[in-house]
Design an enzyme around this catalytic site. Sequence first.
Site, PDB file in Angstrom:
ATOM      1  N   GLY A   3       0.825  -1.199   0.000  1.00 20.67           N
ATOM      2  CA  GLY A   3       0.000   0.000   0.000  1.00 20.67           C
ATOM      3  C   GLY A   3       0.857   1.246   0.000  1.00 20.67           C
ATOM      4  O   GLY A   3       1.735   1.400  -0.833  1.00 20.67           O
ATOM      5  N   ALA A   6       2.812   4.585  -2.981  1.00 19.40           N
ATOM      6  CA  ALA A   6       3.075   3.890  -4.247  1.00 19.40           C
ATOM      7  C   ALA A   6       1.909   2.997  -4.645  1.00 19.40           C
ATOM      8  O   ALA A   6       1.417   3.047  -5.785  1.00 19.40           O
ATOM      9  CB  ALA A   6       4.366   3.071  -4.134  1.00 19.40           C
ATOM     10  N   VAL A  38       8.567   9.514   4.982  1.00 16.06           N
ATOM     11  CA  VAL A  38       9.549  10.594   5.024  1.00 16.06           C
ATOM     12  C   VAL A  38       9.226  11.634   3.957  1.00 16.06           C
ATOM     13  O   VAL A  38       9.329  12.829   4.183  1.00 16.06           O
ATOM     14  CB  VAL A  38      10.975  10.032   4.815  1.00 16.06           C
ATOM     15  CG1 VAL A  38      11.967  11.156   4.621  1.00 16.06           C
ATOM     16  CG2 VAL A  38      11.377   9.184   6.009  1.00 16.06           C
ATOM     17  N   ALA A  41       6.957  16.108   0.924  1.00 20.02           N
ATOM     18  CA  ALA A  41       6.994  17.246   0.016  1.00 20.02           C
ATOM     19  C   ALA A  41       6.958  16.719  -1.411  1.00 20.02           C
ATOM     20  O   ALA A  41       7.451  15.632  -1.692  1.00 20.02           O
ATOM     21  CB  ALA A  41       8.262  18.084   0.243  1.00 20.02           C
ATOM     22  N   LYS A  69       3.113  24.456  -1.742  1.00 24.50           N
ATOM     23  CA  LYS A  69       4.556  24.552  -1.961  1.00 24.50           C
ATOM     24  C   LYS A  69       4.822  25.215  -3.304  1.00 24.50           C
ATOM     25  O   LYS A  69       4.314  24.774  -4.338  1.00 24.50           O
ATOM     26  CB  LYS A  69       5.182  23.153  -1.925  1.00 24.50           C
ATOM     27  CG  LYS A  69       6.663  23.118  -2.262  1.00 24.50           C
ATOM     28  CD  LYS A  69       7.205  21.694  -2.220  1.00 24.50           C
ATOM     29  CE  LYS A  69       8.648  21.642  -2.692  1.00 24.50           C
ATOM     30  NZ  LYS A  69       9.201  20.271  -2.678  1.00 24.50           N
ATOM     31  N   ILE A 333       7.590  10.705  -4.687  1.00 22.99           N
ATOM     32  CA  ILE A 333       6.247  10.562  -5.261  1.00 22.99           C
ATOM     33  C   ILE A 333       6.268  10.911  -6.741  1.00 22.99           C
ATOM     34  O   ILE A 333       5.508  10.345  -7.539  1.00 22.99           O
ATOM     35  CB  ILE A 333       5.247  11.410  -4.462  1.00 22.99           C
ATOM     36  CG1 ILE A 333       5.043  10.765  -3.079  1.00 22.99           C
ATOM     37  CG2 ILE A 333       3.920  11.540  -5.187  1.00 22.99           C
ATOM     38  CD1 ILE A 333       4.072  11.479  -2.178  1.00 22.99           C
TER      39      ILE A 333
END
Length: 490
Positions: A3, A6, A38, A41, A69, A333
């Site tokens: 899960g 990803a 982690v 961002a 951002k 990501i």
Amino acid sequence: MGGGAAGWIAAALLAKRIGRHQARITLVESEEIGIIGVGEATVPLLAQCNALLGIDEFDFIRKTQGTFKLGIEFCDWGTAGNRHFHAFSDYGHPVEGVQTHHYWLRLRQSGDDTPIDDYSFAYAVAKNNNFAPSDPNDARYHHAYHFDAALYARYLRDVATDLGVQRIEGKMTHVDLDSESGDIAAIHLADGQTVPGNLFLDCTGFASELLGKALDTPFVDWSHWLLCNRAIAAPSGPAGAPAPFTRSTAHAGGWRWTIPLQHRTGNGMVYNSDFWSDDAARSALLDSIDGEPLAEPRVFRFTSGHRREFWRRNCVGIGFSSNFLEPLESTGIQLIVMGVLKLLKCFPQGTIDPVLRDEYNRLSTREIERIRDFIIAHYYLSRRPEPLWSACRNMEIPDSLRHKLDVWKASGQIALGDSESYMEPSWIAILLGNGVVPRRYAVSADLYPLEQIRDGMKLRREEIMRSAQAVTSHRDFINSHCKAAQMALA
């Protein structure tokens, strides 16, 4: 299989873009296995991914405790005291086909010391802690997000299951391989379930249970170029209004990230264990945190690189199971989304075509090599004296990066190749931000008299400053549109 971001990004995008009538998508995950969490961002590609999924942006921000951002601020990179900004924007429209930085170089040679960042509208907005989405009809910048990675995975789970994805709770014990083809035939779970399939996506993170272990796909190690091999992370309570950017601060033995969310701040230190001990990194992190630490710091060990094949037999590695680059430019990501979008272009129709599989691997390898070069440049250009930075400065770099740097130094041009994720403005931000000034500028920048260029650039700076000051504050924008439940920002 797996899960986290990803698995659920892959499941949701495939379900949305393929449809239930063409494929049945099952995701297997275990609540016993946590996610790394982690990488909180992102880059603007995630906004495009969310749009593809039909996600309401404000609902997404609200439910993931997110913020916006506009780029990354680099502090103490290159030399102590240096600050520069990698914005999700360019430096303004070209004049007579000549990019802004060439006029900036001409002015600089005449003695003008105005920073290149002063021509970035995104930076002007961000440094005032302001934010509003850019006008889609006249986009002067793009935006990305900060969010809680665990909340994001849960949010995407709901999106994916609404699109028809079946979820199975379970921990994998072993894999059946087809005796003739070597393909994965099924995975077995601890509760006795058997899950067969035609195409398997490995989203098991660093464990790489399918692509790495079951199919024995070799790993290409890049630790001789990307020296950092550990990260230590700790959340802290929010300290003041959240900034609309990620901050990366260089230290003697590595660098520190600061990621502002609505309910907390994400903090972490990335370092090389040969130059800095875990205790030294932990002390440096805790000494620099603003706000009260909310948990004991966690240490993560990693090696930058990628599996030699991203798609082997009938298994595609998505995310850390197939690649990892340290989190300096928030690529985790980004690489997940890029991997799924490429898979959609090469998706099997009945049988797996080796030609498309080879093309997927070629594109994936080339893309990650281009991103690797961009990250290496941050380290290689440093003039800091500490052992880590000296080692980065003195290493042999890839020929592809050497070529980019040579062309830049000779002409002020960015020699972009195919499959580039970071375009000219990104490279300019890092190169000029680290003091790498080319020997010359484009000859067309001499078309107008110097004073005319000076006046025009001054007007541009003034317009940027005036327009940026009119943008609402980041805090007020969140409180008005997408504050999390009972999380109005003081």
